[in-house]
Every structure is written in structure tokens, then in C-alpha cells.
Design a protein around this motif. Structure first.
Motif, PDB file in Angstrom:
ATOM      1  N   UNK A   1       0.843  -1.207   0.000  1.00  0.00           N
ATOM      2  CA  UNK A   1       0.000   0.000   0.000  1.00  0.00           C
ATOM      3  C   UNK A   1       0.873   1.250   0.000  1.00  0.00           C
ATOM      4  N   UNK A   2       1.952   1.161   0.747  1.00  0.00           N
ATOM      5  CA  UNK A   2       2.900   2.286   0.800  1.00  0.00           C
ATOM      6  C   UNK A   2       3.482   2.562  -0.595  1.00  0.00           C
ATOM      7  N   UNK A   3       3.851   1.502  -1.300  1.00  0.00           N
ATOM      8  CA  UNK A   3       4.405   1.690  -2.651  1.00  0.00           C
ATOM      9  C   UNK A   3       3.355   2.253  -3.609  1.00  0.00           C
ATOM     10  N   UNK A   4       2.115   1.808  -3.464  1.00  0.00           N
ATOM     11  CA  UNK A   4       1.056   2.350  -4.336  1.00  0.00           C
ATOM     12  C   UNK A   4       0.859   3.839  -4.044  1.00  0.00           C
ATOM     13  N   UNK A   5       0.954   4.160  -2.765  1.00  0.00           N
ATOM     14  CA  UNK A   5       0.864   5.582  -2.396  1.00  0.00           C
ATOM     15  C   UNK A   5       1.993   6.370  -3.056  1.00  0.00           C
ATOM     16  N   UNK A   6       3.174   5.810  -2.945  1.00  0.00           N
ATOM     17  CA  UNK A   6       4.352   6.490  -3.482  1.00  0.00           C
ATOM     18  C   UNK A   6       4.229   6.712  -4.986  1.00  0.00           C
ATOM     19  N   UNK A   7       3.633   5.719  -5.655  1.00  0.00           N
ATOM     20  CA  UNK A   7       3.490   5.818  -7.112  1.00  0.00           C
ATOM     21  C   UNK A   7       2.235   6.613  -7.496  1.00  0.00           C
ATOM     22  N   UNK A   8       1.566   7.148  -6.481  1.00  0.00           N
ATOM     23  CA  UNK A   8       0.379   7.957  -6.750  1.00  0.00           C
ATOM     24  C   UNK A   8      -0.761   7.165  -7.359  1.00  0.00           C
ATOM     25  N   UNK A   9      -0.901   5.924  -6.973  1.00  0.00           N
ATOM     26  CA  UNK A   9      -1.913   5.067  -7.586  1.00  0.00           C
ATOM     27  C   UNK A   9      -3.129   4.824  -6.691  1.00  0.00           C
ATOM     28  N   UNK A  10      -3.121   5.417  -5.503  1.00  0.00           N
ATOM     29  CA  UNK A  10      -4.316   5.301  -4.659  1.00  0.00           C
ATOM     30  C   UNK A  10      -5.169   6.549  -4.893  1.00  0.00           C
TER      31      UNK A  10
END
Ligand code: BG6
Length: 488
Positions: A26-35
Motif C-alpha cells: 500500500x505504501x508503494x502504491x501511495x508512493x506511485x500515486x496510484x491510490x
């Protein structure tokens, strides 16, 4: 990002899978701006925590397991989404506590990162607190059962409250870039698409080797064994993607229909052929990567008389038109020399040899698909050695055409499988998830092998930790004049 906001409810938020994989993903998705900006992440577990305490737990796990220094901006953004609800998951009344934390007008995704024995309780609880509607998605982790009968019980419990369209069964191998690339490789390249059958292919090897042991999970693992833990799901899923017919589209059911047909075509292995088709092993003490490690029976908490297999090698036949007579050799094990997964396609030899002796000693073409690590695709081809020679006009040598993902896509970090799968659930795309009939068909085939092993009443063959498995695994191929591909 374009998709809708959702309430992502993580049951078992304090468990191993959440800590190691789901929260860092979830942290990586946040980082990639995908949430989506409006998406919330609601942890659920038995313990009473204030939200602040839960936030601290999430933070420390991301720091520990994301494998990189914490990016403060990303963390602040993720933190703002976090919420926590304490629920006794076996008590249907407790689910009322979700009210006020989730918004019934939004899509809700419930990720069950809990033991499968309580999937039924959770689904009932969600149902009884009236927050279920068709927009709710439920994500189930493996193992879905221990055999066909118990997997049906779990699937029935979930099906009582959810439609198959709402159920996302995880096989995390389907989220690996290189596993997905099998579809692209096969169906976006005519040089492979037209050569992919018994006319051109001699045999296929699928290896998933691990260097780890059972990592403090003796109880779980001993009940399961490598067959249930790895073959029933990951190896059979890879096999279906290698062997399936072209789906009509990339829609979830087009793909899953084709995978199911492969599973249905697997030749049964039972007491009549189990010795010829299977090898199982159990590791003894040895050295892996220079480090001394204990044998399976000497691991902490071990039951010394266990006969559970930590290594499996199989010869699998697919009884259909495309694959008649083409063996698929599968192997997977713990405490092997290194962690490496690959699919190797061995093409047939040329029908006529123009090149004299030097050619007959050279191997036929091979396509090596490196799933992990060092992701890539490699083809061995024959090539004329350039230059003048007195011996003959054509000296051949074996060369490699190599596509290395890390060189070709050096800008992009390869995402963890769970990042991909979490994103797909939020998008509502089921293609990378396993349908009920696939799980059950796979169990049916595996059950027959497990039954034959039980009947034979023979112990698994020992192999030393740090070797490629029992000697019989070499024999499985050697008696057909073949040998396992030697990874680098
Ligand atoms: C899990 C198994 O499903 O897959 C583990 O339960 C195994 O025993 C793991 O180690 C391997 O996954 P990966 O992604 O590390 O190849």
C-alpha cells in the motif's frame, strides 16, 4: 488516478502477511500515486488499539519490510488514510463496529489476511451487519483448503454471502511481472505463437527453487508440505499460462476458461504411475550459500518423525491436441542452493543434420524465461563461428539472445506482486485471480498424488540442504535422456 475511491478493510492487519507484504505494498502504491485521493485503509484485528497506536505499528512495519528508507511525504499521505477497528472476527455482532468507519455509498474491499478457517465467520459477520451489497469485493488468501473437500467447504461458506464476481482469490505468482509476461510473450510474438506445441517443443521445465527453509512456520508447513504450499497453486498456475490455448480476449473469464481446460487435461497421477511420475524429498542438514543450516527434522518445533515433503519433482502430461507427448517437468523445493524460478522451453532438434559432428553435439534451441531473480528472457541459438577455418566451412557455436529486464527497463523498479494485485482488486479486474473451479480442479489433481503417496507409505527421500534435491529427481529426467536446466 482515474478509478474510484474505496474503503480498503484489512482483516488480520497485524498478521505476518499484512506486515511483510500488504502494508508495504500500500505504501508503494501511495508512493506511485496510484491510490485514489479518497481511498481509506481500515485495519481490523482482535486487539484494542487507539488509531494512533495502529498508525505506529504500520509505520514500523513499513520501515522494516519495504526495504528502503521511509519517504516522509508518502508516509504522511498514507497515514492520513489509516483507521482501525477492533473486531472479534468470530462474533457476528462485533461487525457493527465498522459503522461510521466505512461509507456504504463507496466500494468496499475486504482483504481477508486471516487463517482460512475464519473466512466463513467474517463473511457472515459482514452480511449480518448489513454492509454487504454487490459492490463489495472480498479478497481471499491461500491456502483455500487442505484438499478438495475442505476447499469446497471454504468456498461454500464464502459463496453463501458473495457472488463469484465479488471474490478475488490470490495466487501471488499471478501478480509477478514475469509471470504476466508469459501471456505477452506467447500471444504478442508470432515466432512463439506458431511454434508452441508438440510439433516444435520437446519438453518444458518449470522450476521454482527456494533457498529458505520453513522460516519459523514449522506447524503450518508440516501440515501442508511443498505439494500443497507451492505446486497446487503457484506451479500449476504457471503451467496453465504456459500451456493454455489463446483466450479470445484478456477478460477475466476468457483467460480463466482456458486455464481451467488445461487443469482438466492433466493426466491423473495415482498409485498406478506415482513412482514413475513423482519424486518427493526432505532436506537434511547442510550448507546453503556458505551457511550451515539444520535439517527439516531438526528445525525448531519439529516433529522428528514427520514425513512431510520439502521438495517435489513431477512429470506432468497434458492430454490434449497441442501437448500430446510433451512432458512438463516441474520441480520446487526448500533449502536448494539459490532462489530462482524459471520456465525453460526445449525445442525439438532439426530433422536433418547438415553440419556434421560438431552439430550433433550442440543442443537444440532453448527459450529460458527467468521469472525471478534477474528477470528476463533468453534464447539459445546456433551461430556460425565467424572467420576462416581449415577444418570445414561451417563451425557452429551456441550463442544467447538475452533480454534482461534490469537493463531494458532500468528506469522502472519491478513492483512486488502484491502491489499489482492490490491495484487490480481496487480496479475491479478479476483476471489475475483464481476462479473457484480452477482451485477445485487443481486440488482434485493434487489430492490423487497425495493419496498415492500415503498409500505407498514410503518416506520422502532425503537430500542435503544446499543441493538440487534428491538423486531421484535427476533420474526422473535422465531415464528419458534429458536433464534439468542448470541455472546460473
Ligand atoms: C508462498 C509459500 O505462497 O510462496 C511460501 O507459502 C513460499 O512457502 C512463497 O516461500 C514463495 O514466494 P516468492 O514470491 O518468494 O517466490
Amino acid at each position: 488516478s482515474a478509478f474510484e475511491p474505496c474503503d480498503f478493510v484489512l482483516f488480520g492487519a497485524k498478521g505476518d502477511l499484512s506486515r511483510r507484504k500488504l502494508l508495504p505494498s500500500l505504501y508503494q502504491l501511495e508512493k506511485a500515486n496510484l491510490l485514489h485521493a479518497g481511498t481509506k485503509v481500515i485495519g481490523v484485528a482482535r486487539q484494542e488499539y487507539a488509531v494512533e497506536e495502529f498508525v505506529e505499528i504500520v509505520k514500523s512495519n513499513i520501515e522494516k519490510f519495504s526495504g528502503e528508507p521511509l519517504c516522509e511525504d508518502t508516509w504522511e499521505a498514507l497515514k492520513a488514510r489509516l483507521d482501525y477497528v477492533c473486531i472479534d472476527m468470530k462474533n457476528p455482532k462485533d461487525y457493527k463496529k465498522l459503522e461510521g468507519h466505512v461509507d456504504p455509498s463507496r466500494t468496499m474491499v475486504c482483504y481477508l489476511a486471516t487463517p482460512p478457517s475464519i473466512y466463513g465467520d467474517i463473511c457472515r459477520g459482514l452480511h449480518e451487519c448489513d454492509i454487504i451489497d454487490e459492490s463489495l469485493r472480498v479478497v481471499l488468501e491461500k491456502p483455500i483448503g487442505h484438499d478438495l473437500a475442505s476447499s469446497k467447504v471454504i468456498n461454500d461458506q464464502v459463496a453463501e454471502f458473495f457472488d463469484e464476481k465479488q471474490i478475488y482469490r490470490i495466487d501471488h505468482y499471478l501478480g509477478k511481472e514475469t509471470v504476466l509476461n508469459l501471456i505477452a510473450l506467447r500471444f504478442a510474438n508470432s515466432i512463439f505463437a506458431t511454434n508452441w506445441d508438440h510439433n516444435c517443443i520437446d519438453h518444458v521445465q518449470i522450476s521454482v527453487a527456494e533457498s529458505v527453509g520453513i522460516e519459523g512456520r514449522w506447524g503450518y508447513f508440516d501440515d501442508a508440505g511443498q505439494m500443497r504450499d507451492m505446486v497446487q497453486n503457484h506451479l500449476l498456475q504457471i503451467l496453465t499460462l504456459v500451456a493454455m490455448e489463446p483466450p479470445t480476449t484478456l477478460d477475466a473469464d476468457s483467460i480463466r476458461d482456458e486455464k481451467l481446460k488445461v487443469l482438466k487435461a492433466l493426466r491423473t497421477i495415482d498409485s498406478s504411475n506415482v513412482n514413475e511420475m513423482t519424486v518427493r524429498g526432505q532436506y537434511t542438514g547442510g550448507f546453503v550459500k556458505g551457511e550451515e543450516v539444520p535439517g527439516y527434522l531438526d528445525e525448531p518445533d519439529a516433529n522428528q518423525s514427520s514425513r512431510t515433503e520439502t521438495f517435489v519433482a513431477l512429470k506432468v502430461l497434458i492430454d490434449n491436441w497441442r501437448w500430446a507427448g510433451v512432458p512438463f517437468y516441474l520441480r520446487t523445493g526448500k533449502r536448494l542452493p539459490s532462489k530462482v524460478s524459471e520456465v525453460v522451453i526445449y525445442f525439438k532438434r532439426q530433422p536433418h543434420n547438415l553440419f556434421g559432428e560438431s552439430f550433433s553435439t550442440l543442443p537444440p534451441n532453448k527459450l529460458v524465461i527467468r521469472l525471478q531473480p534477474d528477470e528476463g528472457v533468453e534464447i539459445t541459438v546456433m551461430n556460425k563461428v565467424p572467420g576462416l577455418t581449415s577444418k570445414s566451412s561451417m563451425d557452429l557455436q551456441k550463442s544467447k539472445l538475452n533480454l534482461s529486464f534490469s537493463e531494458a527497463f532500468s528506469e522502472d523498479r519491478i513492483a512486488d506482486a502484491y502491489e499489482k494485485l492490490l491495484l487490480e482488486v481496487m480496479l475491479g479486474n478479476q483476471a489475475l485471480f483464481v476462479r473457484r473451479d480452477e482451485v477445485e480442479q487443481a486440488w482434485d489433481w493434487v489430492d490423487s498424488i497425495l493419496q498415492a503417496w500415503r498409500t505407498s507409505n514410503e518416506p520422502p527421500e532425503p537430500y542435503q540442504a544446499g543441493t538440487w534435491g534428491p538423486v531421484a529427481s535427476i533420474g526422473l529426467l535422465a531415464r528419458e535422456n534429458r536433464s534439468w536446466y542448470e541455472s546460473k
